[in-house]
Design a protein around this motif. Structure first.
Motif, PDB file in Angstrom:
ATOM      1  N   LEU A   1       0.822  -1.207   0.000  1.00 18.04           N
ATOM      2  CA  LEU A   1       0.000   0.000   0.000  1.00 18.04           C
ATOM      3  C   LEU A   1       0.860   1.263   0.000  1.00 18.04           C
ATOM      4  O   LEU A   1       0.579   2.212  -0.722  1.00 18.04           O
ATOM      5  CB  LEU A   1      -0.944  -0.016   1.208  1.00 18.04           C
ATOM      6  CG  LEU A   1      -2.044   1.028   1.187  1.00 18.04           C
ATOM      7  CD1 LEU A   1      -3.338   0.428   1.707  1.00 18.04           C
ATOM      8  CD2 LEU A   1      -1.667   2.228   2.001  1.00 18.04           C
ATOM      9  N   ALA A   2       1.919   1.276   0.774  1.00 16.18           N
ATOM     10  CA  ALA A   2       2.793   2.458   0.855  1.00 16.18           C
ATOM     11  C   ALA A   2       3.476   2.726  -0.490  1.00 16.18           C
ATOM     12  O   ALA A   2       3.627   3.883  -0.892  1.00 16.18           O
ATOM     13  CB  ALA A   2       3.833   2.267   1.947  1.00 16.18           C
ATOM     14  N   ASP A   3       3.885   1.671  -1.193  1.00 13.96           N
ATOM     15  CA  ASP A   3       4.518   1.842  -2.501  1.00 13.96           C
ATOM     16  C   ASP A   3       3.527   2.391  -3.521  1.00 13.96           C
ATOM     17  O   ASP A   3       3.870   3.231  -4.351  1.00 13.96           O
ATOM     18  CB  ASP A   3       5.093   0.511  -3.007  1.00 13.96           C
ATOM     19  CG  ASP A   3       6.268   0.029  -2.179  1.00 13.96           C
ATOM     20  OD1 ASP A   3       6.865   0.843  -1.441  1.00 13.96           O
ATOM     21  OD2 ASP A   3       6.590  -1.171  -2.270  1.00 13.96           O
TER      22      ASP A   3
ATOM     23  N   ASP B   1      -7.223  -1.661   0.464  1.00 12.76           N
ATOM     24  CA  ASP B   1      -6.842  -3.019   0.090  1.00 12.76           C
ATOM     25  C   ASP B   1      -8.080  -3.881   0.250  1.00 12.76           C
ATOM     26  O   ASP B   1      -8.552  -4.114   1.353  1.00 12.76           O
ATOM     27  CB  ASP B   1      -5.711  -3.514   1.000  1.00 12.76           C
ATOM     28  CG  ASP B   1      -5.204  -4.902   0.625  1.00 12.76           C
ATOM     29  OD1 ASP B   1      -5.891  -5.608  -0.149  1.00 12.76           O
ATOM     30  OD2 ASP B   1      -4.139  -5.284   1.125  1.00 12.76           O
ATOM     31  N   GLN B   2      -8.641  -4.325  -0.854  1.00 11.47           N
ATOM     32  CA  GLN B   2      -9.865  -5.110  -0.827  1.00 11.47           C
ATOM     33  C   GLN B   2      -9.595  -6.610  -0.834  1.00 11.47           C
ATOM     34  O   GLN B   2     -10.498  -7.408  -1.033  1.00 11.47           O
ATOM     35  CB  GLN B   2     -10.748  -4.733  -2.021  1.00 11.47           C
ATOM     36  CG  GLN B   2     -11.181  -3.284  -1.979  1.00 11.47           C
ATOM     37  CD  GLN B   2     -12.094  -2.922  -3.119  1.00 11.47           C
ATOM     38  OE1 GLN B   2     -11.885  -3.320  -4.258  1.00 11.47           O
ATOM     39  NE2 GLN B   2     -13.121  -2.143  -2.819  1.00 11.47           N
TER      40      GLN B   2
ATOM     41  N   ILE C   1      -9.069   2.776  -5.305  1.00 13.70           N
ATOM     42  CA  ILE C   1      -8.584   4.092  -4.912  1.00 13.70           C
ATOM     43  C   ILE C   1      -9.630   5.167  -5.224  1.00 13.70           C
ATOM     44  O   ILE C   1     -10.434   5.022  -6.138  1.00 13.70           O
ATOM     45  CB  ILE C   1      -7.242   4.468  -5.581  1.00 13.70           C
ATOM     46  CG1 ILE C   1      -7.406   4.689  -7.092  1.00 13.70           C
ATOM     47  CG2 ILE C   1      -6.170   3.438  -5.284  1.00 13.70           C
ATOM     48  CD1 ILE C   1      -6.199   5.350  -7.745  1.00 13.70           C
ATOM     49  N   VAL C   2      -9.587   6.214  -4.413  1.00 17.44           N
ATOM     50  CA  VAL C   2     -10.289   7.461  -4.694  1.00 17.44           C
ATOM     51  C   VAL C   2      -9.182   8.505  -4.765  1.00 17.44           C
ATOM     52  O   VAL C   2      -8.436   8.690  -3.809  1.00 17.44           O
ATOM     53  CB  VAL C   2     -11.309   7.820  -3.589  1.00 17.44           C
ATOM     54  CG1 VAL C   2     -11.922   9.189  -3.859  1.00 17.44           C
ATOM     55  CG2 VAL C   2     -12.380   6.750  -3.473  1.00 17.44           C
ATOM     56  N   LEU C   3      -9.065   9.147  -5.913  1.00 15.30           N
ATOM     57  CA  LEU C   3      -7.970  10.071  -6.157  1.00 15.30           C
ATOM     58  C   LEU C   3      -8.516  11.419  -6.607  1.00 15.30           C
ATOM     59  O   LEU C   3      -9.290  11.489  -7.558  1.00 15.30           O
ATOM     60  CB  LEU C   3      -7.041   9.485  -7.234  1.00 15.30           C
ATOM     61  CG  LEU C   3      -5.867  10.314  -7.714  1.00 15.30           C
ATOM     62  CD1 LEU C   3      -4.955  10.730  -6.564  1.00 15.30           C
ATOM     63  CD2 LEU C   3      -5.076   9.526  -8.754  1.00 15.30           C
TER      64      LEU C   3
ATOM     65  N   ALA D   1      -7.032  -7.249  -9.111  1.00 15.78           N
ATOM     66  CA  ALA D   1      -8.071  -6.276  -9.450  1.00 15.78           C
ATOM     67  C   ALA D   1      -7.664  -4.883  -8.986  1.00 15.78           C
ATOM     68  O   ALA D   1      -7.003  -4.720  -7.960  1.00 15.78           O
ATOM     69  CB  ALA D   1      -9.392  -6.670  -8.802  1.00 15.78           C
ATOM     70  N   PHE D   2      -8.095  -3.881  -9.765  1.00 18.11           N
ATOM     71  CA  PHE D   2      -7.812  -2.489  -9.437  1.00 18.11           C
ATOM     72  C   PHE D   2      -8.995  -1.642  -9.899  1.00 18.11           C
ATOM     73  O   PHE D   2      -9.419  -1.746 -11.053  1.00 18.11           O
ATOM     74  CB  PHE D   2      -6.533  -2.024 -10.154  1.00 18.11           C
ATOM     75  CG  PHE D   2      -6.207  -0.570  -9.924  1.00 18.11           C
ATOM     76  CD1 PHE D   2      -5.663  -0.159  -8.722  1.00 18.11           C
ATOM     77  CD2 PHE D   2      -6.449   0.380 -10.911  1.00 18.11           C
ATOM     78  CE1 PHE D   2      -5.362   1.183  -8.502  1.00 18.11           C
ATOM     79  CE2 PHE D   2      -6.151   1.720 -10.706  1.00 18.11           C
ATOM     80  CZ  PHE D   2      -5.600   2.114  -9.492  1.00 18.11           C
TER      81      PHE D   2
END
Length: 86
Positions: free
Chosen positions: A4-6, A24-25, A35-37, A67-68
């Motif tokens: 997650l940090a990367d 992380d799902q 993500i919400v960006l 998945a993403f």
């Protein structure tokens, strides 16, 4: 497996971020992220252009995921989105 940090560092390094949520799902195994960006870099771009930009930016990370998913907003759109959630 993607850390997650990367993932966060790759996003924050590439564009100005005013809000970022990474979930992380995959119960911690790093195979599925949502993500919400929110970024002013998205001003004037449609949703497809934003998603292509993010997919290209995170190409190597996404290749290692199962998945993403992403939601991308301009700061103004995000304010409107939050107002509708209330």
């Amino acid at each position: 497996m993607i850390n997650l940090a990367d993932l966060e560092a790759a996003i924050r390094t590439a564009l100005p971020v005013s809000h970022l949520e990474i979930e992380d799902q995959s119960s911690g195994c790093g195979e599925s992220y949502a993500i919400v960006l929110v970024s002013e870099a998205f001003d004037g771009k449609n949703t497809l252009s934003r998603h292509r930009f993010v997919n290209d930016l995170l190409k190597s990370q996404i290749a290692q995921m199962h998945a993403f998913s992403q939601k991308t907003f301009t700061p103004k759109q995000y304010e409107d989105y939050l107002a509708k959630q209330r």
